[in-house]
Design a protein around this motif. Structure first.
Motif, short mmCIF file in Angstrom:
data_model
loop_
_atom_site.label_atom_id
_atom_site.label_comp_id
_atom_site.label_asym_id
_atom_site.label_seq_id
_atom_site.Cartn_x
_atom_site.Cartn_y
_atom_site.Cartn_z
N ALA A 144 0.82 -1.21 0.00
CA ALA A 144 0.00 0.00 0.00
C ALA A 144 0.86 1.26 0.00
O ALA A 144 0.45 2.31 -0.51
CB ALA A 144 -0.94 -0.01 1.20
N ALA A 145 2.05 1.16 0.59
CA ALA A 145 2.95 2.31 0.64
C ALA A 145 3.77 2.47 -0.63
O ALA A 145 4.47 3.48 -0.80
CB ALA A 145 3.88 2.18 1.85
N SER A 146 3.67 1.51 -1.52
CA SER A 146 4.41 1.55 -2.78
C SER A 146 3.53 2.13 -3.89
O SER A 146 2.35 2.43 -3.68
CB SER A 146 4.88 0.15 -3.18
OG SER A 146 3.79 -0.63 -3.66
N GLU A 147 4.11 2.28 -5.05
CA GLU A 147 3.36 2.73 -6.22
C GLU A 147 3.12 1.58 -7.19
O GLU A 147 2.82 1.81 -8.37
CB GLU A 147 4.10 3.87 -6.91
CG GLU A 147 4.26 5.12 -6.04
CD GLU A 147 4.98 6.24 -6.75
OE1 GLU A 147 5.48 6.00 -7.87
OE2 GLU A 147 5.05 7.35 -6.18
N LEU A 148 3.21 0.37 -6.70
CA LEU A 148 3.07 -0.81 -7.54
C LEU A 148 1.60 -1.16 -7.75
O LEU A 148 0.75 -0.86 -6.92
CB LEU A 148 3.79 -2.00 -6.89
CG LEU A 148 5.28 -1.83 -6.64
CD1 LEU A 148 5.81 -3.03 -5.85
CD2 LEU A 148 6.05 -1.67 -7.95
N LYS A 149 1.32 -1.85 -8.86
CA LYS A 149 0.00 -2.44 -9.07
C LYS A 149 -0.09 -3.72 -8.23
O LYS A 149 0.77 -4.58 -8.35
CB LYS A 149 -0.22 -2.80 -10.55
CG LYS A 149 -0.30 -1.63 -11.51
CD LYS A 149 -0.66 -2.11 -12.91
CE LYS A 149 0.41 -3.03 -13.48
NZ LYS A 149 0.10 -3.47 -14.87
#
Length: 246
Positions: A144-149
């Motif tokens: 959730a803290a990342s910008e990943l899908k």
């Protein structure tokens, strides 16, 4: 100690500072590779290459019982397993990470239990919820803290392999409620339960499943996604290890 199992595309973790390699022989035979103990973001962790190092073992050739027993003997107290999978439903697009919460086993002929010695008591484990909620919640926090899908939840279909599935088989799996498909989730997940090891799966979608795209699935396309996607997986695992408490 937290342990990671690396699947296709994750034979080694380049950012893992290796402390030692343990060649462990179990009563079920030898694991796929040495169990590596190392330091990752200040935490001591274990790592095992599911398909060997180098990658030589097909999914049905992996000695899952030896792998899981070796990790337990090396001091593992929890396991996060990485898998490369095909995406069946819209919630599993190519390149995304999926944290499955259910699994259906379509494999056959694999050694499925540690409790097959007639001289020992038979044990039936509760497998209603295959994946550990605390591990999943920790991974969700990092994702959730990342910008990943990524997607929280989904059903993993464990197929026999090594061939990819037919389009008709994928229709069947989707009808059964599966969102992703791979070849290594079972019996690995249930063996972890038999060993009382909390276990979660982090799956990288490397291709649309059969019949879910307008063109033939090629290894070149899969390898391109694996190259970038496994780098993302390593970052998530590193962040997770840094904040992990048993």
């Amino acid at each position: 100690m937290l342990a990671f199992i690396g699947g296709t595309g994750l034979t080694r973790m380049d950012n893992l500072r290796i402390i030692r390699r343990q060649a462990i022989s179990t009563r079920f035979g030898d694991p796929s590779a040495a169990v590596v103990e190392g330091e990752l973001d200040g935490q001591n962790v274990l790592f095992l290459a599911r398909h060997g190092d180098p990658h030589v073992l097909l999914p049905h050739q992996v000695n899952y019982r030896a792998n899981m027993t070796a990790l337990k003997e090396a001091g593992a107290t929890a396991i996060v397993a990485v898998n490369a999978v095909g995406g069946i439903t819209a919630q599993a697009p190519t390149g995304a990470l999926v944290l499955p919460d259910q699994i259906i086993d379509y494999t056959w002929g694999r050694e499925m239990t540690l409790f097959d010695d007639p001289a020992e008591p038979l044990v039936h484990v509760d497998f209603s919820w295959p994946f550990d909620s605390a591990l999943r919640n920790g991974l969700k926090e990092k994702l959730a803290a990342s910008e990943l899908k990524w997607n929280d939840g989904g059903c993993y279909a464990a197929t026999q392999g090594p061939r990819l599935e037919t389009a008709a088989e994928i229709i069947r799996l989707e009808r059964d409620g599966c969102d992703i498909v791979g070849m290594t989730g079972m019996p690995e997940a249930v063996l972890a339960r038999e060993l009382a090891l909390p276990y979660a799966m982090l799956s990288l979608v490397v291709n649309p499943a059969a019949g879910k795209s307008s063109h033939e699935i090629t290894m070149a396309e899969i390898e391109a996604v694996i190259h970038d996607g496994m780098a993302n997986v390593c970052r998530v695992l590193t962040d997770f290890a840094g904040g992990y408490t048993a």
